[in-house]
Design an enzyme around this catalytic site. Sequence first.
Site, PDB file in Angstrom:
ATOM      1  CB  SER A 143      -0.968  -0.041   1.176  1.00 24.70           C
ATOM      2  OG  SER A 143      -1.908   1.010   1.099  1.00 24.70           O
ATOM      3  CG  ASP A 289      -2.877  -0.391  -2.244  1.00 27.52           C
ATOM      4  OD1 ASP A 289      -2.975   0.784  -1.814  1.00 27.52           O
ATOM      5  OD2 ASP A 289      -3.324  -1.375  -1.631  1.00 27.52           O
ATOM      6  CG  ASP A 291      -6.048   0.496  -0.315  1.00 22.98           C
ATOM      7  OD1 ASP A 291      -5.294   1.493  -0.369  1.00 22.98           O
ATOM      8  OD2 ASP A 291      -5.929  -0.402   0.548  1.00 22.98           O
TER       9      ASP A 291
END
Length: 529
Positions: A143, A289, A291
């Site tokens: 992440s 990433d 998200d």
Amino acid sequence: MTQVDPGIIAAWIDADPDPATRDELRALDPELLAERFAAPLTFGTAGIRGPVRAGPNGMNIAVVTRTTAGIAAWLQGRCLGGSTVVVGRDTRRGSESFARAAAEVMAGACFRVVLLPRPLPTPLVAYATRKLGAAAGIQITASHNPPEDNGYKLYLDGGAQLVAPADREIEKLIAAAPGATSVPRQPVEASGDEIVTSYLHRVATLPRTPQRNIRVALTAMHGVGGETAVAALRGAGFTDIHLVREQFEPDPAFPTVRFPNPEEPGASDLLLSLAAEVEADIAVALDPDADRCAIGVPAPGGWRMLSGDETGVLLGDHVLRHTTGDRLVATTIVSSSMLGKIAAAYGARYAETLTGFKWLVRAGSGLVYAYEEAIGICADPHTVLDKDGISAAVVACDLAASLKSANSTLLDALSTLMDEHGVHITAQVSRRFASLHGIADAMARLRGAMPAEIGGEQIEVTDMLTLRGQRRTDAVVLRGRHLRIVVRPSGTEPKLKCYLEAAMDDNSPGSRAAASKLIDAGRTFAASL
């Protein structure tokens, strides 16, 4: 330094399938070698994360192989052998070889493996796991961690992150797994673009208003979200998109940012500069990433990023305004309490959970929206049971376009919410430690000397380690009449985090001043820990 049995070290090196990491371990002096074997990586927030390096407490092919073997054994123990497993990756160091190893181990254990065709955002794995009815989804990513890290994220339960006791059960099976070279592997062909196409079609349905006339500035923060985000926005009708070119292509070195996290000071400077230059209506920053999604807006003093709570309540209000029926919205104990007041105004249900989307997406039936203050938003829980920066960007642009058509802005909408529900100011103070021992010591000091008063308010203390059931966690909640402070260790980084909220009954100048004063008192307290 704890002594490690030389036989254990030798066995690990002999069973490491990667000659580069075998050589790395053989070249280490005894002290560094012992540190690599002191303790393995353990499951934290939905998986493992650590530096890319050799040995049991680093991310490497041997660790990925044995981790995947443990997960395969856990699934087989629940009569899920032969099920579908989705595997994806980002572009961090080692991600391609780690994803390949995970896919081949699952195939070697006789699972049907869908290996996504190229580096893609983490929400695509969550989506595919749910869409395909897969038993598990694996994403190789760290992440927004520093460049030297990588990680392994695991989805179960229809695309939701794993929770206890599954994490501890899997860890035991990983510990019992054979050496990495003894784990069977079977070659896997990558899938086509069907999942990506299906996801983009779904995201295109999320806007709830017909307006599209806005200009968008976007950064992918050197991650894998750029291509997908542009396709999603264009598919939803937002075509006037300007990109931060220096940060658009994936680059595991993250050369323009010290920490590739839109929350970090300075990380979004290039985005805000571009937004001002092109006279954008909204700025969108994805983490590597994709998200997480952060939003920037033009303000009287120049462009600024909204906090996660500001974005969270704005999009929560937008979703509730355009949905009906029995609805549930959720946030966490460290996020703004304003969402609960907004939900009540719409006749919707509201829930607070522990931090993390593994809890938020399990808040209850009828969930239509969830967010956490760390710029995580779940705007479409029917299809992605996790935070999703791509769909959040689409919904944020929908709201911004709707407001623009009414000669209003996101800041105007935020002011209106405070007029209706009272001023709510949130802030976070984080302390980074060299090791987890420093964090544990700080928490112990706090528990040994709980404050009775902060900022002139009498404080009630809840030590969440004393609670039973799912609400038990390593956190301390300090609550006054208008002030709330939550102190907890980070689940993903070596940080101690203090979450502050001052919530008043109205939005008058006096209330705003009083709230700011309470936040200052909270900062002073947090700095003393």
